[in-house]
Motif scaffolding. Structure first.
Motif, short mmCIF file in Angstrom:
data_model
loop_
_atom_site.label_atom_id
_atom_site.label_comp_id
_atom_site.label_asym_id
_atom_site.label_seq_id
_atom_site.Cartn_x
_atom_site.Cartn_y
_atom_site.Cartn_z
N HIS A 294 0.83 -1.21 0.00
CA HIS A 294 0.00 0.00 0.00
C HIS A 294 0.86 1.25 0.00
CE1 HIS A 294 0.11 1.33 4.33
NE2 HIS A 294 0.28 0.07 4.59
N ASP A 320 5.97 2.06 6.76
CA ASP A 320 4.54 1.75 6.57
C ASP A 320 3.94 2.66 5.51
OD1 ASP A 320 2.00 0.80 6.87
OD2 ASP A 320 1.67 1.62 8.85
N ASP A 321 3.89 2.33 4.29
CA ASP A 321 4.47 1.15 3.69
C ASP A 321 5.25 1.55 2.45
OD1 ASP A 321 5.04 -1.52 3.07
OD2 ASP A 321 3.15 -1.83 2.06
N GLU A 354 -5.42 1.78 2.25
CA GLU A 354 -5.19 0.68 3.19
C GLU A 354 -5.44 1.15 4.62
OE1 GLU A 354 -2.98 -2.14 5.86
OE2 GLU A 354 -2.81 0.01 5.69
N GLU A 355 -4.88 2.31 4.92
CA GLU A 355 -4.98 2.83 6.29
C GLU A 355 -6.40 3.25 6.65
OE1 GLU A 355 -2.49 2.42 8.13
OE2 GLU A 355 -0.61 2.78 7.05
N ASP A 382 4.03 -5.43 3.60
CA ASP A 382 3.63 -4.24 4.37
C ASP A 382 4.56 -4.13 5.56
OD1 ASP A 382 2.34 -2.12 5.52
OD2 ASP A 382 0.37 -3.09 5.67
N MET A 383 5.42 -3.12 5.57
CA MET A 383 6.42 -2.91 6.63
C MET A 383 7.48 -4.01 6.60
SD MET A 383 3.76 -1.66 9.63
CE MET A 383 5.04 -1.08 10.73
ZN LIG Z 1 0.78 -0.69 6.45
#
Ligand SMILES: [Zn+2]
Length: 508
Positions: A294, A320-321, A354-355, A382-383
């Motif tokens: 994302h 992130d991210d 995403e968030e 992701d991360m």
């Molecule tokens: Zn994330």
């Protein structure tokens, strides 16, 4: 013995050419590349890549330009690298919206009451009132309450964070009520802060076919106690029984009108970025592996949900991210160098929202730009830029044979000094918390690469300087080898049957 002979022939005749090809491609994934590209999208000028925002559009355009420069095919809408999806922007009309007690007070949104869900027409919905109190746990029990057509005043236990979800569950069970007023305890500082945000712009997905939601507002004890007292009800006593058995009673002679209207409603849109590398196999090229991450983050402390605990109030989201997003960009560059290309086609997808609730991946998974049943796997990152140097957590390994594929590939690449380990935080439910979940629900086997949270999570301090790009380059190389293996195998990945039954759901 037969197998051994084939293996030797393959090793001496085919492998050297292929290996050189693979080596060159995988070596294009470098720490310097990662740092240089993360710096672009995790720059302050991107304002934390909030969904929706001009800076997020800019991020998407830049990624699309990268994909174009690698020679990928546009996989978005109308021959572009961008797939836009609709969002609804709304703002409550605090003047017009209110709760009116006949012969009693009027409560305004933002001053005495707070909105949770549902809209009414301009006349509002008004009716006689039923008081409901007690534990709202079981929706079946709630559904038996005699509240048809009534405005329901719900006294919920105080001191719990779950009042919203319990009340929502209840309301799903009694859609026949006209509206609900949820009473949640004494006013406090948090309540004041919540009221002050009632006029904010709200954004929600506009492509979902939401059921019409019953209007629900929240008030505090201080507002409603006198109204109930005038009808012979002690709020203190009711509150005392709020954790007990579920009960209801009609409040004779009390009539309430709830009106919630918007001052503004408009449709805007926000981007996913999609690039496609066509496979080299005449048949398998009709199947696709999706590499995803994302590109959005939580914005700033003014516009977004960046926690202003220190620094400049811009959440750059380097880990992130941006880490995963640039990982996808690096993968695209590496695979695009290969000749011959991988057998299956590959989709490089960087999503937004995403968030805000996995919006972009949900939109792509329900509106894919290739036939949905031809997507054979999703590898999501992701991360992937922080914490340990020699392990990466891979979530979802146990649910399909992608887990075994990963373990085999990992064992073949000791030079990466990177071990893919199982989910070490099953209680955190990370399986449900990033974009791969939208693919899994739709029946597409997934792997989710993740190096864990840290103290800078969703804070302005999630900065490029803290990313271990050397470590990340080895993780991205591992994903490269796994993706290549999945792309080149004759058989597409398979679910474990129990996992399929448990996870795959019909999409809304
Ligand atoms: Zn994330």
């Amino acid at each position: 013995m037969r197998k051994m002979i084939i293996w030797l022939v393959a090793l001496f005749c085919v492998a050297p050419v292929a290996a050189q090809n693979v080596t060159e491609a995988v070596n294009s994934i470098t720490p310097d590349d990662l740092r240089r590209r993360i710096a672009v999208i995790a720059d302050d000028s991107m304002r934390g890549r909030y969904t929706p925002s001009p800076e997020l559009d800019q991020t998407a355009a830049w990624i699309g330009e990268q994909f174009r420069s690698f020679g990928l095919k546009p996989g978005g809408s109308e021959g572009t690298f961008v797939q836009r999806y609709p969002l609804k922007r709304t703002q409550l009309d605090l003047e017009a919206s209110r709760v009116t007690v006949e012969g009693g007070p009027t409560w305004h949104l933002g001053t005495d009451t707070r909105w949770w869900q549902g809209m009414t027409g301009g006349a509002g919905v008004g009716s006689s009132v039923a008081l409901v109190w007690g534990a709202l746990g079981g929706t079946e029990e709630v559904a038996t309450l005699p509240v048809d057509g009534k405005v329901v005043i719900v006294v919920v236990p105080t001191g719990t964070r779950s009042t919203g979800s319990t009340a929502s569950a209840m309301l799903a069970a009694v859609p026949s009520a006209a509206a609900a007023i949820v009473v949640t305890g004494e006013a406090n500082e948090l309540w004041t802060r919540q009221l002050s945000r009632e006029s904010r712009m709200r954004v929600s997905p506009a492509w979902r076919r939401n059921a019409v939601a019953m209007p629900v507002v929240e008030v505090k004890d201080g507002s409603i106690a006198p109204v109930l007292a005038a009808h012979g009800v002690s709020l203190a006593e009711t509150r005392g029984e709020a954790a007990g058995a579920l009960q209801s009673r009609e409040l004779a002679g009390l009539s309430v009108n709830v009106k919630v209207v918007n001052a503004l409603e408009e449709i805007v849109s926000t981007p996913n970025t999609v690039g496609i590398l066509e496979g080299s196999d005449p048949t398998l090229k009709d199947e696709y592996i999706v590499f995803s991450a994302h590109m959005d983050h939580v914005g700033t402390s003014d516009n977004g949900s960046c926690r202003l605990v220190e620094g400049d109030g811009i959440c750059n989201g380097a880990d992130d991210d941006a880490s995963g997003t640039i990982g996808v960009v690096e993968l695209a560059e590496a695979y695009a160098m290969m000749n011959p290309r991988p057998r299956r086609s590959m989709i490089f997808l960087t999503v937004s929202g995403e968030e805000r609730g996995l919006w972009g991946s949900q939109y792509f998974a329900t509106n894919p730009t290739v036939p949905a049943n031809r997507i054979v796997a999703n590898l999501n990152a992701d991360m992937i830029g922080r914490n340990w140097t020699d392990t990466v957590v891979v979530i979802g390994k146990e649910h399909s044979d992608l887990g075994a594929t990963l373990n085999e590939v990992n064992a073949r690449h000791p030079e990466l000094n990177m071990t893919a380990i199982d989910d070490i935080w099953p209680d955190q439910g990370f399986y449900f918390r990033s974009d791969h979940y939208n693919f899994a629900r739709r029946g597409i086997p997934i792997l989710f690469f993740f190096t864990g949270v840290h103290d800078d999570y969703h804070r302005p301090s999630d900065e490029l300087e803290l990313i271990d790009v050397e470590k990340e380059s080895r993780i991205v190389k591992l994903i490269f080898h796994v993706g290549l293996e999945v792309a080149n195998r004759d058989e597409r990945p398979q679910w474990n049957p129990e996992s399929y039954a448990e996870i795959v759901r019909p999409m809304p």
